[in-house]
Design a protein around this motif. Sequence first.
Motif, PDB file in Angstrom:
ATOM      1  N   GLY A 260      85.157  25.396  64.590  1.00  0.00           N
ATOM      2  CA  GLY A 260      85.122  26.601  65.412  1.00  0.00           C
ATOM      3  C   GLY A 260      84.439  27.737  64.684  1.00  0.00           C
ATOM      4  O   GLY A 260      84.793  28.057  63.541  1.00  0.00           O
ATOM      5  N   ALA A 261      83.442  28.357  65.317  1.00  0.00           N
ATOM      6  CA  ALA A 261      82.697  29.457  64.703  1.00  0.00           C
ATOM      7  C   ALA A 261      83.043  30.788  65.352  1.00  0.00           C
ATOM      8  O   ALA A 261      82.214  31.686  65.411  1.00  0.00           O
ATOM      9  CB  ALA A 261      81.194  29.201  64.780  1.00  0.00           C
TER      10      ALA A 261
ATOM     11  N   PHE B 282      81.835  23.605  62.062  1.00  0.00           N
ATOM     12  CA  PHE B 282      81.393  22.826  63.216  1.00  0.00           C
ATOM     13  C   PHE B 282      81.686  23.626  64.487  1.00  0.00           C
ATOM     14  O   PHE B 282      82.829  23.988  64.746  1.00  0.00           O
ATOM     15  CB  PHE B 282      82.135  21.486  63.273  1.00  0.00           C
ATOM     16  CG  PHE B 282      81.850  20.571  62.119  1.00  0.00           C
ATOM     17  CD1 PHE B 282      80.885  19.584  62.211  1.00  0.00           C
ATOM     18  CD2 PHE B 282      82.548  20.704  60.924  1.00  0.00           C
ATOM     19  CE1 PHE B 282      80.621  18.740  61.135  1.00  0.00           C
ATOM     20  CE2 PHE B 282      82.293  19.867  59.849  1.00  0.00           C
ATOM     21  CZ  PHE B 282      81.322  18.886  59.955  1.00  0.00           C
ATOM     22  N   GLU B 283      80.653  23.887  65.261  1.00  0.00           N
ATOM     23  CA  GLU B 283      80.820  24.636  66.508  1.00  0.00           C
ATOM     24  C   GLU B 283      80.271  23.811  67.672  1.00  0.00           C
ATOM     25  O   GLU B 283      79.137  23.337  67.613  1.00  0.00           O
ATOM     26  CB  GLU B 283      80.089  25.980  66.426  1.00  0.00           C
ATOM     27  CG  GLU B 283      80.011  26.758  67.731  1.00  0.00           C
ATOM     28  CD  GLU B 283      81.352  26.982  68.392  1.00  0.00           C
ATOM     29  OE1 GLU B 283      81.473  26.668  69.592  1.00  0.00           O
ATOM     30  OE2 GLU B 283      82.279  27.454  67.706  1.00  0.00           O
TER      31      GLU B 283
ATOM     32  N   LEU C  50      78.814  31.325  68.219  1.00  0.00           N
ATOM     33  CA  LEU C  50      79.070  32.223  67.102  1.00  0.00           C
ATOM     34  C   LEU C  50      79.745  33.500  67.615  1.00  0.00           C
ATOM     35  O   LEU C  50      79.156  34.265  68.366  1.00  0.00           O
ATOM     36  CB  LEU C  50      77.759  32.569  66.391  1.00  0.00           C
ATOM     37  CG  LEU C  50      77.891  33.482  65.163  1.00  0.00           C
ATOM     38  CD1 LEU C  50      78.820  32.887  64.119  1.00  0.00           C
ATOM     39  CD2 LEU C  50      76.523  33.774  64.561  1.00  0.00           C
ATOM     40  N   GLY C  51      80.979  33.698  67.214  1.00  0.00           N
ATOM     41  CA  GLY C  51      81.756  34.824  67.725  1.00  0.00           C
ATOM     42  C   GLY C  51      82.856  34.388  68.671  1.00  0.00           C
ATOM     43  O   GLY C  51      83.698  35.194  69.067  1.00  0.00           O
ATOM     44  N   GLY C  52      82.846  33.090  69.045  1.00  0.00           N
ATOM     45  CA  GLY C  52      83.914  32.570  69.892  1.00  0.00           C
ATOM     46  C   GLY C  52      83.966  33.260  71.243  1.00  0.00           C
ATOM     47  O   GLY C  52      82.942  33.516  71.876  1.00  0.00           O
ATOM     48  N   ILE C  53      85.162  33.576  71.687  1.00  0.00           N
ATOM     49  CA  ILE C  53      85.353  34.173  73.010  1.00  0.00           C
ATOM     50  C   ILE C  53      84.626  35.509  73.134  1.00  0.00           C
ATOM     51  O   ILE C  53      84.212  35.906  74.223  1.00  0.00           O
ATOM     52  CB  ILE C  53      86.863  34.344  73.303  1.00  0.00           C
ATOM     53  CG1 ILE C  53      87.104  34.733  74.758  1.00  0.00           C
ATOM     54  CG2 ILE C  53      87.484  35.360  72.358  1.00  0.00           C
ATOM     55  CD1 ILE C  53      86.674  33.689  75.748  1.00  0.00           C
TER      56      ILE C  53
ATOM     57  N   VAL D 128      79.379  38.348  63.166  1.00  0.00           N
ATOM     58  CA  VAL D 128      78.090  37.862  62.674  1.00  0.00           C
ATOM     59  C   VAL D 128      77.806  38.417  61.286  1.00  0.00           C
ATOM     60  O   VAL D 128      77.262  37.713  60.416  1.00  0.00           O
ATOM     61  CB  VAL D 128      76.961  38.245  63.654  1.00  0.00           C
ATOM     62  CG1 VAL D 128      75.593  37.884  63.072  1.00  0.00           C
ATOM     63  CG2 VAL D 128      77.169  37.557  65.000  1.00  0.00           C
ATOM     64  N   SER D 129      78.207  39.664  61.040  1.00  0.00           N
ATOM     65  CA  SER D 129      77.985  40.279  59.736  1.00  0.00           C
ATOM     66  C   SER D 129      78.726  39.517  58.637  1.00  0.00           C
ATOM     67  O   SER D 129      78.165  39.251  57.567  1.00  0.00           O
ATOM     68  CB  SER D 129      78.429  41.745  59.767  1.00  0.00           C
ATOM     69  OG  SER D 129      78.299  42.345  58.498  1.00  0.00           O
TER      70      SER D 129
END
Length: 512
Positions: free
Chosen positions: A54-55, A76-77, A85-88, A128-129
């Motif tokens: 999960g990313a 792994f995403e 990237l960032g999920g929900i 993301v940062s």
Amino acid sequence: MAIIDRALSLLAFAFKHPLAFVYIALQEILSLVFSPSPPPPTDKLHRPRIAVIGAGLTGVSSAAHCVGHGFDVKIFEGRVKQKGLGGIWSRVNSTSALQIHSIMFRFHPSVKWDSAYPSQKKIKEQIVSVWERYGLEKKTVFDTPVQSVKRNSAGRWIINDNEVEHGTFDGIIAAVGSCGDPQMIQLPSHEKFKGPTFHSSELDGKQVKGKKVLIIGGGASAIEALEYAVKCGAAEIDVLSRSDKWVIPRNVFVDMLLALNIFGGETSLSWIPEWFLRRFFYRDLDDISPANKGLYTDTPMVNSQLFDQIRAGKARWLRGDIISAEEDGILFNHRAKGVPKGGPGHESQVRGDVIIMATGYKRPSISFLPDQVFEQRYAPPNWYLQVFPPQDPSICATNSTYLNAIGTVGNYHIGIYTRLLLMFLVDPLTRPQEPLMKLWIDLTRFLKKFAPTKAFDFFTYAELIYWYCFVSIINPFRWKWVPFIFFGMFRGLPATVVEQEDRFRELNGKAE
């Protein structure tokens, strides 16, 4: 000259916005003291190697903690980068924002907020940062759903039966969260309704100005949809809710105070905060407060504008059951306070032009984990510290097994859970044994046997910290790790001790 100008600008900001200046300064200090240093690009990370599944916010933060302490990871995403990237926070409306204060949403020590309630864009930027700061770009594979997690003949974990491509892992962090794909419900006779129907996560660009909006659902998504409709100038807004949920003020001090209930559930004194909320927050809207549900039984909604919108006549909050969809609205059974779902009420048609399904999200599955960790009596959320399956402490499912809580969103605990896992992997003497892990679960059940919810169905942040303290103290071999567990500090000292312990065990084995 530039330095002087910057200093003067900083002083001017501190004078005009003292609270904001203190908050920003506090974040700088927390980042400086508690953020593990990102590894140099040329630095070779070592084992234990962790597979992070999960990313989203939890996965990125967990992976950053791992590499910051010198251990290798691979994320792994299952989705593509744009949506994964960032999920929900990569899949909700651009108008979405934090409902709790950002000081309670510090998912990593290096996060730096510039506002109390940042927007969806700002939240994703921070995720993301962190991902970029800790060099996780080269350690992440997107569009790679995890189907299985198994051990090989050497006892190491392999992902999707693909040891050649992904290598092996010593530990697993399942960070799939609790919000997956949007969940839509099927309304009786939905095909009769002539207007459009949207999910609450898909409102960007949708026009509701001057229209009658019907919002189905009574949770946080319903409040967000209501705020969206108000901003867009909807003519009328009706929220159709099957059940009552507690709403607490958007006030950091109140929220923290409510999270300090160390018992992690309803007690004989819970009527006190509930009375204060009804008396000073709900006030004339006490009718929509829960009648037979305690504050410490369900995750409350956090919002201070909802009641203002209702009092101003911009929205109505209706309790009841949907009977069927009609051409220009919904036939609704209005229930009085205290009447259970499906109980008697008064039927009438609630007219509307647009339906917004604020029906939440499907919970992502963790069935990729080995079958043995789903033992009937000790299946999630009934795990050690709620995230470690008693059958195998090399697995940690942070933020993926909880049901309800107060004050636990993306805060201090992500780092603690990650460091507990690292400690278990690095130091064999700290690893909990299966019978003792199950005993801890049973003990927690016993201590909360009078709670209206099951032991692990609801907890507070104070209870969570108590769990950490208890398991750290109960095993003397963990004492040397305490500064590392709670603050990420002094990893070198216990690691040196472990090396000596390993050498002593090796010599002792040879002597025997």
